[in-house]
Write a protein that holds these residues in place. Structure first.
Motif, PDB file in Angstrom:
ATOM      1  N   ALA A  22       0.850  -1.192   0.000  1.00  0.00           N
ATOM      2  CA  ALA A  22       0.000   0.000   0.000  1.00  0.00           C
ATOM      3  C   ALA A  22       0.883   1.238   0.000  1.00  0.00           C
ATOM      4  O   ALA A  22       1.973   1.244   0.560  1.00  0.00           O
ATOM      5  CB  ALA A  22      -0.898  -0.006   1.235  1.00  0.00           C
ATOM      6  N   GLU A  23       0.407   2.279  -0.654  1.00  0.00           N
ATOM      7  CA  GLU A  23       1.151   3.529  -0.694  1.00  0.00           C
ATOM      8  C   GLU A  23       1.177   4.142   0.699  1.00  0.00           C
ATOM      9  O   GLU A  23       0.158   4.286   1.353  1.00  0.00           O
ATOM     10  CB  GLU A  23       0.483   4.495  -1.667  1.00  0.00           C
ATOM     11  CG  GLU A  23       1.269   5.774  -1.856  1.00  0.00           C
ATOM     12  CD  GLU A  23       0.598   6.700  -2.849  1.00  0.00           C
ATOM     13  OE1 GLU A  23       0.637   7.910  -2.624  1.00  0.00           O
ATOM     14  OE2 GLU A  23       0.034   6.204  -3.837  1.00  0.00           O
ATOM     15  N   VAL A  24       2.372   4.499   1.153  1.00  0.00           N
ATOM     16  CA  VAL A  24       2.532   5.087   2.476  1.00  0.00           C
ATOM     17  C   VAL A  24       2.518   6.600   2.332  1.00  0.00           C
ATOM     18  O   VAL A  24       3.313   7.166   1.589  1.00  0.00           O
ATOM     19  CB  VAL A  24       3.859   4.622   3.131  1.00  0.00           C
ATOM     20  CG1 VAL A  24       4.057   5.296   4.467  1.00  0.00           C
ATOM     21  CG2 VAL A  24       3.875   3.114   3.262  1.00  0.00           C
ATOM     22  N   LYS A  25       1.605   7.239   3.022  1.00  0.00           N
ATOM     23  CA  LYS A  25       1.496   8.693   2.960  1.00  0.00           C
ATOM     24  C   LYS A  25       2.352   9.298   4.080  1.00  0.00           C
ATOM     25  O   LYS A  25       2.211   8.942   5.232  1.00  0.00           O
ATOM     26  CB  LYS A  25       0.046   9.121   3.136  1.00  0.00           C
ATOM     27  CG  LYS A  25      -0.157  10.603   2.991  1.00  0.00           C
ATOM     28  CD  LYS A  25      -1.601  10.977   3.155  1.00  0.00           C
ATOM     29  CE  LYS A  25      -1.736  12.483   3.093  1.00  0.00           C
ATOM     30  NZ  LYS A  25      -3.039  12.923   3.511  1.00  0.00           N
ATOM     31  N   THR A  26       3.254  10.177   3.699  1.00  0.00           N
ATOM     32  CA  THR A  26       4.084  10.840   4.691  1.00  0.00           C
ATOM     33  C   THR A  26       3.511  12.226   4.958  1.00  0.00           C
ATOM     34  O   THR A  26       2.946  12.846   4.059  1.00  0.00           O
ATOM     35  CB  THR A  26       5.544  10.958   4.217  1.00  0.00           C
ATOM     36  OG1 THR A  26       5.571  11.654   2.970  1.00  0.00           O
ATOM     37  CG2 THR A  26       6.185   9.595   4.053  1.00  0.00           C
ATOM     38  N   PRO A  27       3.658  12.725   6.192  1.00  0.00           N
ATOM     39  CA  PRO A  27       3.070  14.017   6.528  1.00  0.00           C
ATOM     40  C   PRO A  27       3.782  15.213   5.897  1.00  0.00           C
ATOM     41  O   PRO A  27       3.216  16.281   5.816  1.00  0.00           O
ATOM     42  CB  PRO A  27       3.144  14.057   8.052  1.00  0.00           C
ATOM     43  CG  PRO A  27       4.205  13.091   8.427  1.00  0.00           C
ATOM     44  CD  PRO A  27       4.247  12.065   7.346  1.00  0.00           C
ATOM     45  N   VAL A  28       5.036  15.038   5.457  1.00  0.00           N
ATOM     46  CA  VAL A  28       5.774  16.093   4.738  1.00  0.00           C
ATOM     47  C   VAL A  28       6.678  15.427   3.705  1.00  0.00           C
ATOM     48  O   VAL A  28       6.993  14.245   3.811  1.00  0.00           O
ATOM     49  CB  VAL A  28       6.639  16.991   5.668  1.00  0.00           C
ATOM     50  CG1 VAL A  28       5.804  17.742   6.652  1.00  0.00           C
ATOM     51  CG2 VAL A  28       7.720  16.201   6.361  1.00  0.00           C
ATOM     52  N   ASN A  29       7.117  16.199   2.731  1.00  0.00           N
ATOM     53  CA  ASN A  29       8.054  15.715   1.732  1.00  0.00           C
ATOM     54  C   ASN A  29       9.431  15.594   2.386  1.00  0.00           C
ATOM     55  O   ASN A  29      10.099  16.590   2.610  1.00  0.00           O
ATOM     56  CB  ASN A  29       8.104  16.670   0.539  1.00  0.00           C
ATOM     57  CG  ASN A  29       9.138  16.269  -0.490  1.00  0.00           C
ATOM     58  OD1 ASN A  29       9.779  15.222  -0.394  1.00  0.00           O
ATOM     59  ND2 ASN A  29       9.321  17.106  -1.485  1.00  0.00           N
ATOM     60  N   MET A  30       9.841  14.383   2.695  1.00  0.00           N
ATOM     61  CA  MET A  30      11.106  14.171   3.393  1.00  0.00           C
ATOM     62  C   MET A  30      12.317  14.394   2.480  1.00  0.00           C
ATOM     63  O   MET A  30      13.433  14.399   2.949  1.00  0.00           O
ATOM     64  CB  MET A  30      11.142  12.771   4.009  1.00  0.00           C
ATOM     65  CG  MET A  30      10.056  12.551   5.057  1.00  0.00           C
ATOM     66  SD  MET A  30       9.942  13.851   6.328  1.00  0.00           S
ATOM     67  CE  MET A  30      11.384  13.464   7.290  1.00  0.00           C
ATOM     68  N   LYS A  31      12.090  14.601   1.182  1.00  0.00           N
ATOM     69  CA  LYS A  31      13.186  14.902   0.257  1.00  0.00           C
ATOM     70  C   LYS A  31      13.271  16.404  -0.011  1.00  0.00           C
ATOM     71  O   LYS A  31      13.995  16.834  -0.896  1.00  0.00           O
ATOM     72  CB  LYS A  31      13.000  14.141  -1.051  1.00  0.00           C
ATOM     73  CG  LYS A  31      13.115  12.630  -0.873  1.00  0.00           C
ATOM     74  CD  LYS A  31      12.945  11.924  -2.185  1.00  0.00           C
ATOM     75  CE  LYS A  31      13.037  10.416  -1.974  1.00  0.00           C
ATOM     76  NZ  LYS A  31      12.839   9.676  -3.219  1.00  0.00           N
ATOM     77  N   ALA A  32      12.531  17.181   0.758  1.00  0.00           N
ATOM     78  CA  ALA A  32      12.529  18.635   0.569  1.00  0.00           C
ATOM     79  C   ALA A  32      13.945  19.188   0.748  1.00  0.00           C
ATOM     80  O   ALA A  32      14.705  18.702   1.581  1.00  0.00           O
ATOM     81  CB  ALA A  32      11.578  19.292   1.561  1.00  0.00           C
ATOM     82  N   LYS A  33      14.274  20.208  -0.041  1.00  0.00           N
ATOM     83  CA  LYS A  33      15.603  20.807   0.015  1.00  0.00           C
ATOM     84  C   LYS A  33      15.794  21.689   1.241  1.00  0.00           C
ATOM     85  O   LYS A  33      16.909  21.900   1.687  1.00  0.00           O
ATOM     86  CB  LYS A  33      15.852  21.624  -1.251  1.00  0.00           C
ATOM     87  CG  LYS A  33      15.900  20.771  -2.488  1.00  0.00           C
ATOM     88  CD  LYS A  33      16.076  21.609  -3.727  1.00  0.00           C
ATOM     89  CE  LYS A  33      16.011  20.704  -4.937  1.00  0.00           C
ATOM     90  NZ  LYS A  33      15.359  21.295  -6.051  1.00  0.00           N
ATOM     91  N   ASN A  34      14.695  22.229   1.770  1.00  0.00           N
ATOM     92  CA  ASN A  34      14.801  23.108   2.936  1.00  0.00           C
ATOM     93  C   ASN A  34      13.488  23.107   3.712  1.00  0.00           C
ATOM     94  O   ASN A  34      12.515  22.488   3.295  1.00  0.00           O
ATOM     95  CB  ASN A  34      15.200  24.532   2.521  1.00  0.00           C
ATOM     96  CG  ASN A  34      14.239  25.118   1.510  1.00  0.00           C
ATOM     97  OD1 ASN A  34      13.024  24.956   1.610  1.00  0.00           O
ATOM     98  ND2 ASN A  34      14.771  25.802   0.508  1.00  0.00           N
ATOM     99  N   TYR A  35      13.492  23.810   4.838  1.00  0.00           N
ATOM    100  CA  TYR A  35      12.322  23.838   5.704  1.00  0.00           C
ATOM    101  C   TYR A  35      11.109  24.439   5.002  1.00  0.00           C
ATOM    102  O   TYR A  35      10.006  23.917   5.116  1.00  0.00           O
ATOM    103  CB  TYR A  35      12.637  24.623   6.979  1.00  0.00           C
ATOM    104  CG  TYR A  35      11.468  24.700   7.931  1.00  0.00           C
ATOM    105  CD1 TYR A  35      11.088  23.603   8.692  1.00  0.00           C
ATOM    106  CD2 TYR A  35      10.723  25.869   8.060  1.00  0.00           C
ATOM    107  CE1 TYR A  35      10.009  23.657   9.560  1.00  0.00           C
ATOM    108  CE2 TYR A  35       9.640  25.940   8.925  1.00  0.00           C
ATOM    109  CZ  TYR A  35       9.283  24.829   9.672  1.00  0.00           C
ATOM    110  OH  TYR A  35       8.212  24.887  10.516  1.00  0.00           O
TER     111      TYR A  35
END
Length: 120
Positions: A22-35
């Motif tokens: 199943a697709e796991v939904k994360t609460p934020v983009n953990m690959k984001a370049k910055n805050y």
């Protein structure tokens, strides 16, 4: 011979169906370049007011607050701490606090009334 091949193909199809995750939904983009990028991707979904909280929009208090889902806030915290550990901010009073609530399935923030900043 064809029966064996069909049986093997059938087993492969069944196995492939069973291993699909199943697709796991994360609460934020953990690959984001910055805050700031992580904050833009933050989950704001909710069912009740208690699902929501506020986080800093930037390193300095005067940048303001943003309403997000509590799980997103927990995921944002280490990113904020890492990026803002050495941030230089001015020491001034800022009236940027918000009260969070859940409206139509999304966390929203409204400015905290001025009277709530001062002791009664």
């Amino acid at each position: 011979m064809n029966i064996k091949l069909l049986g093997l193909l059938g087993a492969a199809v069944l196995f492939a169906g069973c291993t699909k995750t199943a697709e796991v939904k994360t609460p934020v983009n953990m690959k984001a370049k910055n805050y700031a990028e992580a904050l833009r991707s933050a989950d704001k979904s909710c069912k009740v007011d208690e699902d929501c909280t506020s986080v800093n929009k930037g390193c300095c208090m005067c940048a303001g607050k943003e309403a997000v889902n509590k799980e997103a806030a927990a995921a944002l915290k280490p990113i904020w701490e890492k990026e803002c550990a050495l941030a230089a901010c001015t020491l001034q009073m800022c009236y940027v606090e918000i009260n969070t609530s859940c409206r139509q399935g999304a966390c929203v923030g409204t400015p905290k009334p001025m009277k709530e900043y001062f002791a009664q």
